[in-house]
Design a protein around this motif. Sequence first.
Motif, PDB file in Angstrom:
ATOM      1  N   THR A 113       1.042  -5.088  -2.883  1.00 14.18           N
ATOM      2  CA  THR A 113       1.357  -6.449  -3.327  1.00 14.18           C
ATOM      3  C   THR A 113       0.121  -7.086  -3.939  1.00 14.18           C
ATOM      4  O   THR A 113      -0.988  -6.936  -3.404  1.00 14.18           O
ATOM      5  N   THR A 143       3.417  -0.459   1.004  1.00 13.14           N
ATOM      6  CA  THR A 143       3.797  -1.403  -0.039  1.00 13.14           C
ATOM      7  C   THR A 143       2.534  -2.015  -0.639  1.00 13.14           C
ATOM      8  O   THR A 143       1.614  -2.390   0.096  1.00 13.14           O
ATOM      9  N   ASP A 170       9.600   4.243  -1.106  1.00 13.43           N
ATOM     10  CA  ASP A 170      10.161   4.511  -2.433  1.00 13.43           C
ATOM     11  C   ASP A 170       9.767   5.911  -2.879  1.00 13.43           C
ATOM     12  O   ASP A 170       8.743   6.454  -2.466  1.00 13.43           O
ATOM     13  N   ILE A 179       4.551  -1.653  -5.662  1.00 11.33           N
ATOM     14  CA  ILE A 179       4.978  -0.377  -5.085  1.00 11.33           C
ATOM     15  C   ILE A 179       5.639  -0.682  -3.745  1.00 11.33           C
ATOM     16  O   ILE A 179       5.096  -1.457  -2.945  1.00 11.33           O
ATOM     17  N   HIS A 180       6.810  -0.099  -3.494  1.00 12.64           N
ATOM     18  CA  HIS A 180       7.549  -0.354  -2.264  1.00 12.64           C
ATOM     19  C   HIS A 180       7.399   0.820  -1.298  1.00 12.64           C
ATOM     20  O   HIS A 180       7.525   1.988  -1.688  1.00 12.64           O
ATOM     21  N   GLU A 181       7.156   0.498  -0.040  1.00 12.75           N
ATOM     22  CA  GLU A 181       7.083   1.520   0.997  1.00 12.75           C
ATOM     23  C   GLU A 181       8.380   2.319   1.047  1.00 12.75           C
ATOM     24  O   GLU A 181       9.474   1.767   0.917  1.00 12.75           O
ATOM     25  N   ARG A 234       6.560   6.862  -0.705  1.00 12.70           N
ATOM     26  CA  ARG A 234       5.426   5.956  -0.577  1.00 12.70           C
ATOM     27  C   ARG A 234       5.139   5.636   0.896  1.00 12.70           C
ATOM     28  O   ARG A 234       6.049   5.365   1.674  1.00 12.70           O
ATOM     29  N   GLU A 248       4.454  -5.775  10.400  1.00 10.06           N
ATOM     30  CA  GLU A 248       3.767  -5.373   9.177  1.00 10.06           C
ATOM     31  C   GLU A 248       2.269  -5.315   9.428  1.00 10.06           C
ATOM     32  O   GLU A 248       1.681  -6.234   9.986  1.00 10.06           O
ATOM     33  N   THR A 259       0.241  -2.672   2.557  1.00  5.25           N
ATOM     34  CA  THR A 259       0.804  -2.921   3.882  1.00  5.25           C
ATOM     35  C   THR A 259       1.792  -1.820   4.251  1.00  5.25           C
ATOM     36  O   THR A 259       2.329  -1.127   3.377  1.00  5.25           O
ATOM     37  N   ALA A 260       2.028  -1.668   5.538  1.00  9.37           N
ATOM     38  CA  ALA A 260       3.012  -0.693   6.031  1.00  9.37           C
ATOM     39  C   ALA A 260       3.618  -1.240   7.310  1.00  9.37           C
ATOM     40  O   ALA A 260       3.014  -2.075   7.999  1.00  9.37           O
ATOM     41  N   HIS A 261       4.810  -0.790   7.633  1.00 11.89           N
ATOM     42  CA  HIS A 261       5.513  -1.271   8.819  1.00 11.89           C
ATOM     43  C   HIS A 261       5.338  -0.288   9.976  1.00 11.89           C
ATOM     44  O   HIS A 261       5.501   0.928   9.823  1.00 11.89           O
ATOM     45  N   ILE A 316       5.278  -7.500  -5.741  1.00 15.96           N
ATOM     46  CA  ILE A 316       5.269  -6.170  -5.129  1.00 15.96           C
ATOM     47  C   ILE A 316       5.326  -5.144  -6.253  1.00 15.96           C
ATOM     48  O   ILE A 316       6.270  -5.127  -7.042  1.00 15.96           O
TER      49      ILE A 316
END
Length: 271
Positions: free
Chosen positions: A109, A107, A57, A53-55, A104, A81, A73-75, A51
């Motif tokens: 990955t 995410t 963040d 970049i984290h959503e 952000r 997801e 990806t995003a939740h 990972i």
Amino acid sequence: MGDTRVRVGNARVRGAEAYWPPAGLLGRVGEADRRVLLGLGHGVVYPAGQITIHEADTSDFALLLIGGTVKVTAHAQDGREALVAVRMAGDLVGEFAGIDGQPRSGTVTTCGRVLARYILSSELLECTKQHPAIGLALSASVVAKLRTATGRIVDFTGCDVLGRLARILHHLAVTYGRPGRNQAQLPLSQPEMATLVGAAESSIHKALRALRESGAVVTGYRRITILDLDHLARIAVAAEANGATASGATASGATANGAAGAGSQAIPPNS
């Protein structure tokens, strides 16, 4: 011609004169500006499954992809997801946070080993001031991403799983493949395709089987190879044409069993 590759860590990768897909940032600028972009920040190498970049963040750096593929990806509100996008060499990812200063939105990955330039937003924005063509290319790249996102919403209206999958695969192949080639290879697993299309894995299995039997694709471990882009395009067009009446329809001939259960219309002949 001499070696035009640049070094990232211990790896030497494609340089400014190499082919870069025109949809990505590196493909939108001339050779001189490409060299400027390849000189920004510092080189990083990420292993598969990392990972970067984290959503949500609050960091604001961007990654200029030099080699490899990442997924964004995003939740959703219900916690599921969703696979928002796939980015490949030549693309810039993470630039939204640097532009608007917001957390952000997704995410990032790695899908396999990835080489990139790690660029702070301050350096990137200063670069766009010093090099207006890069600034225009960055703006065009962002607009293209937004257009693609809007297009996916419109395209998916009335399309079954087979149609949505054909459209997504065709779009990715045209975006990242070399011009003039009727084949392409995409590093996507079946679960990733399911989240990108917005369908259950079982439906993706059936739609892929229909595409394989039609001669449009072959599949392997974390990989799908498109054998005939023109045929895949015809399938996507047929999905649009039959979208309003496709519910409950089944494919005929060799693809009948593969398409049934995925809610698919008949696949046009591969000719």
